[in-house]
Each structure stands twice: as C-alpha cells, then as structure tokens.
Design an enzyme around this catalytic site. Structure first.
Site, PDB file in Angstrom:
ATOM      1  N   CYS A  37       0.811  -1.222   0.000  1.00 19.06           N
ATOM      2  CA  CYS A  37       0.000   0.000   0.000  1.00 19.06           C
ATOM      3  C   CYS A  37       0.845   1.273   0.000  1.00 19.06           C
ATOM      4  O   CYS A  37       0.452   2.276  -0.595  1.00 19.06           O
ATOM      5  CB  CYS A  37      -0.940   0.016   1.199  1.00 19.06           C
ATOM      6  SG  CYS A  37      -2.239  -1.217   1.097  1.00 19.06           S
ATOM      7  N   HIS A  89     -12.598   7.254 -11.105  1.00 22.44           N
ATOM      8  CA  HIS A  89     -11.569   7.130 -12.140  1.00 22.44           C
ATOM      9  C   HIS A  89     -10.553   8.264 -12.048  1.00 22.44           C
ATOM     10  O   HIS A  89     -10.139   8.851 -13.050  1.00 22.44           O
ATOM     11  CB  HIS A  89     -12.198   7.055 -13.535  1.00 22.44           C
ATOM     12  CG  HIS A  89     -12.803   5.710 -13.804  1.00 22.44           C
ATOM     13  ND1 HIS A  89     -14.015   5.335 -13.267  1.00 22.44           N
ATOM     14  CD2 HIS A  89     -12.357   4.655 -14.513  1.00 22.44           C
ATOM     15  CE1 HIS A  89     -14.290   4.100 -13.646  1.00 22.44           C
ATOM     16  NE2 HIS A  89     -13.299   3.647 -14.396  1.00 22.44           N
ATOM     17  N   GLU A 100     -13.557   0.566   1.657  1.00 25.62           N
ATOM     18  CA  GLU A 100     -12.443   0.455   0.722  1.00 25.62           C
ATOM     19  C   GLU A 100     -12.444  -0.931   0.073  1.00 25.62           C
ATOM     20  O   GLU A 100     -12.025  -1.090  -1.073  1.00 25.62           O
ATOM     21  CB  GLU A 100     -11.131   0.704   1.463  1.00 25.62           C
ATOM     22  CG  GLU A 100      -9.952   0.894   0.543  1.00 25.62           C
ATOM     23  CD  GLU A 100      -8.714   1.331   1.296  1.00 25.62           C
ATOM     24  OE1 GLU A 100      -8.418   2.544   1.283  1.00 25.62           O
ATOM     25  OE2 GLU A 100      -8.051   0.470   1.896  1.00 25.62           O
TER      26      GLU A 100
END
Length: 198
Positions: free
Chosen positions: A23, A68, A136
């Site tokens: 991450c 996006h 998430e």
C-alpha cells in the site's frame, strides 16, 4: 431519524507511512462505496428527513469527482505529484493521506459544508451529517463522526487545501461549483409546490 445514501466510485492512491508494504509503495485502486448518513429530529413537508433526489446534485458531483481519478497527499514527493498530474487528467490533491479513514473525513467535511450552505425550501428541519462510512473493500471500512472532523490530531481540513484537476471540474453540472463552495455562496434547493395543504 437517520437516512442513508450510497455512492460508488473507482479510485487509485498510495497510502504513505502505512504498515503494508504494498500500500505504501505502489499505486493501487479500490472500488469504493460511500455511505452518507443524514440526521434530523423532524420531517419535511414530504415527510422525509431530506429528499434523496437532492443528494443527486452538488453532493453527488463532489463524490463522483473521485471516480476514475488518482488521489494523492499534497505533502507527497513532488516528482510523484508531478507525474500524477502529467499522466492523469483526473486527479485530486488532499491535505491528508488518502486512506479510507481520511476519505471518510473528507466526505463528511464536504457534505457538511454543502448542507451548511444550502437554502432548503421544503420544511427541512436541521438536517446534518450523522456519519460517513467509506468501504475500501468488502471487508473493511472507516466511519467518521463530527468529533473526527474537529480532531486536529487527525489533520486539519480546509476547502482551500483540497484541489480538483481541471478535467474533474469540467465534468461538474454546475460551473465553478467548488469556487462557489469556497466562497460560501448559497446553494438553493428547488421550491416545492405543496399538493396537499398541511
């Protein structure tokens, strides 16, 4: 009473300084789900806390801005930030790291600012954000409450420090939406013609 509206978007980020090596070192994406929970102690003329249709305007535009797009911490490496801006037309710079926890704070903050600057016109009664939940993944989410917004240890949030790319801004239904918000100009909900007199 509490109502909930669900929003969805796809977004990419790096979460610096976290424990997970993947991450913190690699750009990766998530299919986010954002639950906005609104609270009021009374109902409007339509016997609602807040018409769900009203959430399809400015609030939806702001959350959809993250779709996006790549989101980065404005304190990240300058070369990384420059690359994000160069290779993605849709980007957002935040004053905090783009973790699920901070996303929940950002969305709480933005929705609360919009509601604060909205002139309601159908008898809405003190509608405010109860909490925001950001999923998430299917198995992990973060939930933000008002005390999390006001906690300086979690990072100060300011409209001036959230930046949206030109491409993101061009897709908003209201030109200069964010400047409107930053200038504390009033958003007006539509006037409702009552079909049944109360």
């Amino acid at each position: 009473m509490i109502i909930r509206k669900l929003f969805k978007f796809e977004n990419a980020h790096i979460v610096r300084n976290c424990s997970s090596d993947r991450c913190k070192r690699s750009i990766h994406g998530h299919s986010y789900k954002v639950e906005v929970l609104l609270h009021a102690n009374g109902l409007d003329n339509g016997q609602m806390v807040y018409d769900f249709g009203l959430l399809k305007g400015v609030i939806k535009d702001l959350i959809d801005s993250f779709d996006h797009a790549i989101t980065f911490w404005n304190k990240d490496n300058v070369e990384y930030i420059a690359a994000c801006k160069q290779f993605s037309a849709r980007w957002i710079a935040l004053p905090v790291s783009p973790s699920a926890e901070q996303f929940s704070r950002i969305f709480f903050f933005l929705v609360a600012e919009v509601l604060k600057q909205t002139q309601t016109q159908n008898g809405e009664r003190d509608v405010h954000v109860h909490s925001v939940i950001v999923h998430e993944t299917d198995t992990g989410y973060a939930q933000c409450f008002l005390e999390d917004i006001e906690n300086p240890q979690m990072g100060m949030l300011s409209l001036d420090e959230i930046e949206f790319s030109e491409q993101v801004q061009a897709e908003w239904s209201m030109p200069n939406l964010y400047q409107h918000l930053k200038n504390a100009q009033i958003f007006k909900n539509p006037v409702v013609e009552l079909q049944i007199q109360l």
